[in-house]
Design a protein around this motif. Sequence first.
Motif: not given
Length: 361
Positions: A49-74
């Motif tokens: 399958f070509d699924v290149s339409h999916m989006g890729e977003v990168v979080y990078e930095g010292k507080d990357a984990l804290a940010n995804i912990q806050y914005v995501l449910t898992n």
Amino acid sequence: MDLKTPLYEAHVKAGGKMVSFAGYMLPVQYSKTGVIKEHLAVRNQVGLFDVSHMGEVVYEGKDALANIQYVLTNDFSNLEIGRVRYTLMCNENGGVIDDLLVYKCSEEKYLLVVNAANREKDVAWMKQHLFGEVECSDQSDSFVQLALQGPNAKEIIARLTDEQEIPKKYYSFTENAVVGGVNCLLSRTGYTGEFGYELYCHANDGLKLWDLLLKTGEDYGIVPCGLGARDTLRLEAGMPLYGHEMNEEITPFETDLSFAVKMNKDDFIGKKALLEKGEPKITRIGLELTERGIVREGAAVYFNDRKIGQTTSGTMCPYVNKACAMALVKKDIVEIGSIIEVEVRGKKLAAEITTLPFVKK
């Protein structure tokens, strides 16, 4: 105007029937095969399958984990480097903005893969809630994403990749694997209910990788597959699709995705609303028609002549050879084995509530 993935011309040349989907022109099926043959190839051999339409977003930095912990449910506090985790992203009311995958590349770098139709909305939401030392960048246009799915996928990758670079566990990945000379993120993930891999490479290498996988796969029964088979496969595997089994009005608990919500972690967006809502009043179920017919999305579901909900997805599932559907219905009214009715074109058809997934291999 719809965008084209770097593989657009290859799809047209191969007989792909191109349709507009999530802002892209993508093949719904191929003229030499069709949805059913493509579906069965994935279940029995292998499909690409070509699924290149999916989006890729990168979080990078010292507080990357804290940010995804806050914005995501898992909870990602215990996610190891080289592992992947499924999650939801909720609004303040507990409704689902999107469902996505999180790849941990290093202690300060995470790759988030989002649904194509939600890409702009997701990125805006993520950037709106940034704090501390972190950068959030939409890198979707620099990626080609391919999904090699089916029992023979392992043999194809083994012919193209050094053994030590092949991820062994489900939901694990190698960030810099070399597949037939192409540098890729090689992931043991998929959206079909089959053994398989997803490969992320630079957009400039996409066509080379596509052709290489198809050529290598000739000995293993490979066929290129379109959106049609992708949808029938995920439904047969009982996998929810954003905009069908979930949306911004439906909470994760209401669509049976509580496993991806960790209420015991620190605060995250939507947690307060989920607590206040209490026990969900609706739930997601699977059903199989017991008489002739096909159920689509939006069909009313009845039990003892009382409307209890409606279907969210439905079709004829080729591998199990049954008309199947998923539905959101009032909770604690029906159970596995209950016979309900689904209204199709003004006629009520009998169906049995069954466990998910529909395909059991």
